[in-house]
Design a protein around this motif. Sequence first.
Motif, PDB file in Angstrom:
ATOM      1  N   ALA A 194      79.079  39.988 132.422  1.00  0.00           N
ATOM      2  CA  ALA A 194      78.387  40.036 133.003  1.00  0.00           C
ATOM      3  C   ALA A 194      76.921  39.265 133.089  1.00  0.00           C
ATOM      4  O   ALA A 194      76.744  37.714 133.844  1.00  0.00           O
ATOM      5  CB  ALA A 194      78.045  41.258 134.149  1.00  0.00           C
ATOM      6  N   LEU A 195      76.237  38.847 132.385  1.00  0.00           N
ATOM      7  CA  LEU A 195      74.801  38.652 131.527  1.00  0.00           C
ATOM      8  C   LEU A 195      75.069  36.843 131.593  1.00  0.00           C
ATOM      9  O   LEU A 195      74.848  36.002 131.963  1.00  0.00           O
ATOM     10  CB  LEU A 195      74.501  39.147 131.244  1.00  0.00           C
ATOM     11  CG  LEU A 195      73.206  38.153 129.975  1.00  0.00           C
ATOM     12  CD1 LEU A 195      71.783  38.078 131.250  1.00  0.00           C
ATOM     13  CD2 LEU A 195      72.181  39.246 129.072  1.00  0.00           C
ATOM     14  N   GLY A 196      76.522  36.999 130.712  1.00  0.00           N
ATOM     15  CA  GLY A 196      76.514  35.889 130.152  1.00  0.00           C
ATOM     16  C   GLY A 196      77.347  34.674 131.261  1.00  0.00           C
ATOM     17  O   GLY A 196      77.149  33.548 131.141  1.00  0.00           O
ATOM     18  N   TYR A 197      78.295  35.357 131.939  1.00  0.00           N
ATOM     19  CA  TYR A 197      78.592  34.210 133.778  1.00  0.00           C
ATOM     20  C   TYR A 197      77.448  33.495 134.244  1.00  0.00           C
ATOM     21  O   TYR A 197      77.669  32.459 134.644  1.00  0.00           O
ATOM     22  CB  TYR A 197      79.688  35.423 133.885  1.00  0.00           C
ATOM     23  CG  TYR A 197      81.110  35.460 133.418  1.00  0.00           C
ATOM     24  CD1 TYR A 197      81.745  34.476 132.387  1.00  0.00           C
ATOM     25  CD2 TYR A 197      81.628  36.727 133.040  1.00  0.00           C
ATOM     26  CE1 TYR A 197      82.760  34.161 131.902  1.00  0.00           C
ATOM     27  CE2 TYR A 197      82.598  36.420 132.539  1.00  0.00           C
ATOM     28  CZ  TYR A 197      83.355  35.466 132.001  1.00  0.00           C
ATOM     29  OH  TYR A 197      84.066  35.589 130.938  1.00  0.00           O
ATOM     30  N   GLY A 198      76.856  34.933 134.558  1.00  0.00           N
ATOM     31  CA  GLY A 198      75.080  34.790 135.512  1.00  0.00           C
ATOM     32  C   GLY A 198      74.650  33.538 134.452  1.00  0.00           C
ATOM     33  O   GLY A 198      74.315  32.326 135.466  1.00  0.00           O
ATOM     34  N   ALA A 199      74.593  33.585 133.241  1.00  0.00           N
ATOM     35  CA  ALA A 199      73.354  32.558 132.813  1.00  0.00           C
ATOM     36  C   ALA A 199      74.178  31.245 132.968  1.00  0.00           C
ATOM     37  O   ALA A 199      73.717  30.228 133.117  1.00  0.00           O
ATOM     38  CB  ALA A 199      73.138  33.176 131.517  1.00  0.00           C
ATOM     39  N   LEU A 200      75.437  31.390 132.522  1.00  0.00           N
ATOM     40  CA  LEU A 200      76.702  30.018 132.288  1.00  0.00           C
ATOM     41  C   LEU A 200      76.322  29.110 133.693  1.00  0.00           C
ATOM     42  O   LEU A 200      76.115  28.220 133.808  1.00  0.00           O
ATOM     43  CB  LEU A 200      77.849  30.421 132.579  1.00  0.00           C
ATOM     44  CG  LEU A 200      78.755  29.156 131.800  1.00  0.00           C
ATOM     45  CD1 LEU A 200      78.590  27.707 131.245  1.00  0.00           C
ATOM     46  CD2 LEU A 200      80.224  30.052 132.123  1.00  0.00           C
ATOM     47  N   ALA A 201      76.528  30.362 135.044  1.00  0.00           N
ATOM     48  CA  ALA A 201      75.983  29.749 136.396  1.00  0.00           C
ATOM     49  C   ALA A 201      74.642  28.713 136.488  1.00  0.00           C
ATOM     50  O   ALA A 201      74.568  28.073 136.942  1.00  0.00           O
ATOM     51  CB  ALA A 201      76.287  30.935 137.485  1.00  0.00           C
ATOM     52  N   GLY A 202      73.755  29.775 136.196  1.00  0.00           N
ATOM     53  CA  GLY A 202      72.292  29.190 135.712  1.00  0.00           C
ATOM     54  C   GLY A 202      72.643  26.790 134.963  1.00  0.00           C
ATOM     55  O   GLY A 202      71.766  26.840 135.381  1.00  0.00           O
ATOM     56  N   ALA A 203      73.254  27.738 133.668  1.00  0.00           N
ATOM     57  CA  ALA A 203      73.208  26.256 133.251  1.00  0.00           C
ATOM     58  C   ALA A 203      73.708  25.554 133.984  1.00  0.00           C
ATOM     59  O   ALA A 203      73.633  24.048 133.560  1.00  0.00           O
ATOM     60  CB  ALA A 203      74.061  26.077 132.107  1.00  0.00           C
ATOM     61  N   VAL A 204      75.229  25.243 134.589  1.00  0.00           N
ATOM     62  CA  VAL A 204      75.063  24.586 135.687  1.00  0.00           C
ATOM     63  C   VAL A 204      75.186  24.422 136.684  1.00  0.00           C
ATOM     64  O   VAL A 204      74.467  22.841 137.168  1.00  0.00           O
ATOM     65  CB  VAL A 204      77.009  25.043 136.542  1.00  0.00           C
ATOM     66  CG1 VAL A 204      77.331  24.037 136.640  1.00  0.00           C
ATOM     67  CG2 VAL A 204      78.278  25.149 134.729  1.00  0.00           C
ATOM     68  N   LEU A 205      74.045  25.108 137.526  1.00  0.00           N
ATOM     69  CA  LEU A 205      73.654  24.701 138.699  1.00  0.00           C
ATOM     70  C   LEU A 205      72.093  24.569 138.712  1.00  0.00           C
ATOM     71  O   LEU A 205      71.428  23.839 140.001  1.00  0.00           O
ATOM     72  CB  LEU A 205      73.317  26.179 139.759  1.00  0.00           C
ATOM     73  CG  LEU A 205      74.953  26.877 139.956  1.00  0.00           C
ATOM     74  CD1 LEU A 205      74.857  27.620 140.759  1.00  0.00           C
ATOM     75  CD2 LEU A 205      75.757  25.830 140.412  1.00  0.00           C
ATOM     76  N   LEU A 206      71.670  25.035 137.436  1.00  0.00           N
ATOM     77  CA  LEU A 206      70.119  23.914 138.265  1.00  0.00           C
ATOM     78  C   LEU A 206      69.451  22.490 137.172  1.00  0.00           C
ATOM     79  O   LEU A 206      70.198  22.431 136.149  1.00  0.00           O
ATOM     80  CB  LEU A 206      69.068  25.571 136.632  1.00  0.00           C
ATOM     81  CG  LEU A 206      68.730  26.597 136.784  1.00  0.00           C
ATOM     82  CD1 LEU A 206      68.319  27.642 135.369  1.00  0.00           C
ATOM     83  CD2 LEU A 206      68.165  26.959 138.117  1.00  0.00           C
ATOM     84  N   ARG A 207      68.392  22.807 137.890  1.00  0.00           N
ATOM     85  CA  ARG A 207      68.311  21.824 137.657  1.00  0.00           C
ATOM     86  C   ARG A 207      67.254  20.709 136.055  1.00  0.00           C
ATOM     87  O   ARG A 207      67.372  19.674 135.988  1.00  0.00           O
ATOM     88  CB  ARG A 207      68.016  20.158 139.034  1.00  0.00           C
ATOM     89  CG  ARG A 207      69.042  20.338 139.781  1.00  0.00           C
ATOM     90  CD  ARG A 207      70.604  19.805 138.764  1.00  0.00           C
ATOM     91  NE  ARG A 207      71.407  19.368 140.199  1.00  0.00           N
ATOM     92  CZ  ARG A 207      72.687  18.888 139.736  1.00  0.00           C
ATOM     93  NH1 ARG A 207      73.429  18.616 138.693  1.00  0.00           N
ATOM     94  NH2 ARG A 207      74.156  19.130 140.879  1.00  0.00           N
ATOM     95  N   GLU A 208      66.675  21.922 136.432  1.00  0.00           N
ATOM     96  CA  GLU A 208      65.760  21.466 135.267  1.00  0.00           C
ATOM     97  C   GLU A 208      66.507  21.212 133.334  1.00  0.00           C
ATOM     98  O   GLU A 208      65.968  22.680 133.780  1.00  0.00           O
ATOM     99  CB  GLU A 208      64.357  22.368 135.730  1.00  0.00           C
ATOM    100  CG  GLU A 208      63.398  21.981 136.609  1.00  0.00           C
ATOM    101  CD  GLU A 208      62.521  21.158 136.203  1.00  0.00           C
ATOM    102  OE1 GLU A 208      62.449  21.055 135.277  1.00  0.00           O
ATOM    103  OE2 GLU A 208      61.769  21.154 137.299  1.00  0.00           O
ATOM    104  N   THR A 209      65.974  20.675 133.458  1.00  0.00           N
ATOM    105  CA  THR A 209      67.093  20.848 132.310  1.00  0.00           C
ATOM    106  C   THR A 209      66.540  21.918 131.208  1.00  0.00           C
ATOM    107  O   THR A 209      67.270  22.507 130.459  1.00  0.00           O
ATOM    108  CB  THR A 209      66.019  19.406 131.508  1.00  0.00           C
ATOM    109  OG1 THR A 209      66.655  17.912 132.147  1.00  0.00           O
ATOM    110  CG2 THR A 209      67.063  19.154 129.898  1.00  0.00           C
ATOM    111  N   TRP A 210      65.315  22.137 130.439  1.00  0.00           N
ATOM    112  CA  TRP A 210      65.239  23.162 129.501  1.00  0.00           C
ATOM    113  C   TRP A 210      65.394  24.762 129.983  1.00  0.00           C
ATOM    114  O   TRP A 210      65.405  25.283 129.270  1.00  0.00           O
ATOM    115  CB  TRP A 210      62.993  23.490 129.593  1.00  0.00           C
ATOM    116  CG  TRP A 210      62.535  23.905 130.931  1.00  0.00           C
ATOM    117  CD1 TRP A 210      61.845  23.343 131.967  1.00  0.00           C
ATOM    118  CD2 TRP A 210      62.180  25.146 131.225  1.00  0.00           C
ATOM    119  NE1 TRP A 210      61.054  23.720 133.182  1.00  0.00           N
ATOM    120  CE2 TRP A 210      61.070  25.050 132.259  1.00  0.00           C
ATOM    121  CE3 TRP A 210      62.407  26.419 130.524  1.00  0.00           C
ATOM    122  CZ2 TRP A 210      60.943  26.220 132.487  1.00  0.00           C
ATOM    123  CZ3 TRP A 210      61.718  27.426 131.225  1.00  0.00           C
ATOM    124  CH2 TRP A 210      61.055  27.493 131.997  1.00  0.00           C
TER     125      TRP A 210
END
Length: 364
Positions: free
Chosen positions: A61-77
């Motif tokens: 669950a943590l992994g998929y949530g973080a993956l969603a963040g990697a896809v959706l977030l526009r701040e590169t860092w």
Amino acid sequence: MIRAQLELRIPNMTAYETITAAKKSAIPDDAAMLRAAVELTKDISAARAAIYWPDCFLSAALGYGALAGAVLLRETWLAVVCALVAALALYRALLFIHELTHIHRNALPGFRFAWNVAVGIPMLTPSFMYENVHTLHHARTRYGTAEDPEYLPLALMKPWSLPVFVAVAALAPVALLIRSAVLVPLGAVIPPLRRVVWERFSALSINPGFRRRPPEGEFGRMVFWQELGASTWAITLIASTQFIGWRPLLIALAVFSLTAVLNQLRTLVAHLWENDGEAMTVTAQYLDSVNVPPPGWLAPLWAPVGLRYHALHHLLPSLPYHALGEAHRRLSAHLGAGSTYAGAHYGGMMPLLAKIARSTMGRR
């Protein structure tokens, strides 16, 4: 004479290379260590559902949530941080495939199915790719031989073999996507292709000479449903690019590539890879394997789910991952710092990588 030399030196060794220059296949079994390993761990040998379920699926669950963040977030860092968290969390969840190959089929009802639905199929690595393969690596007469799907004498190969071994892993997610989306469906209508795909591209193995036997019985039925699920998911992923573009899939593949490279690095230091192809005793197999015990705090990240105790795992393959730390403490206290058991302990990934690299340097 060789046996006498080995028996004299093993009790006092502190590292594998101090045994002797004799062939690794000549190392005799340390009966006291083998007996202690069994006797001292009888009371911690049961897989505990209360640990397996939350550890695995909270990691997923943590992994998929973080993956969603990697896809959706526009701040590169922020996206990069999320990608790193996703890679590590999904790596931990994925490595429960190793536990599935060893725990008794009835030990954790529903766990195998749930893992495949939540982790194996979404990551295009269903459990059949490891089941009935990894156990061959533990077979007494197969370990370190040409019939071992998970062994290459990397320390005895050319220096370029190590970077190639790691770099190939970066391509694994793309290869798995092509396998499930293209090759498996084509194989359903082209029997010769289906046979090749199964024999050569359906196992998590590193031995290029390994050929997998056809699945049979209940295992064959399990393979069918897992293949169907993985192919359906892979085709859906590719089709989704027509509606949401390629960016989400490419980010996911990059995250999975990082996970695959991390796993390959762990694999590279899981053994010393010094066997020349002959059958080995259990003790020799143990000493060709690696423990990275505490206090190193990075080991749980790059060798999660008990894999920091990989040598101990070769002594006790069916011991659940959550019991390995306690088993290590008991054996260390019982056998002592100068024992054979201590001969498989190393300080971390970097010293091990350096050791294997040095072994290859003399083979240019």
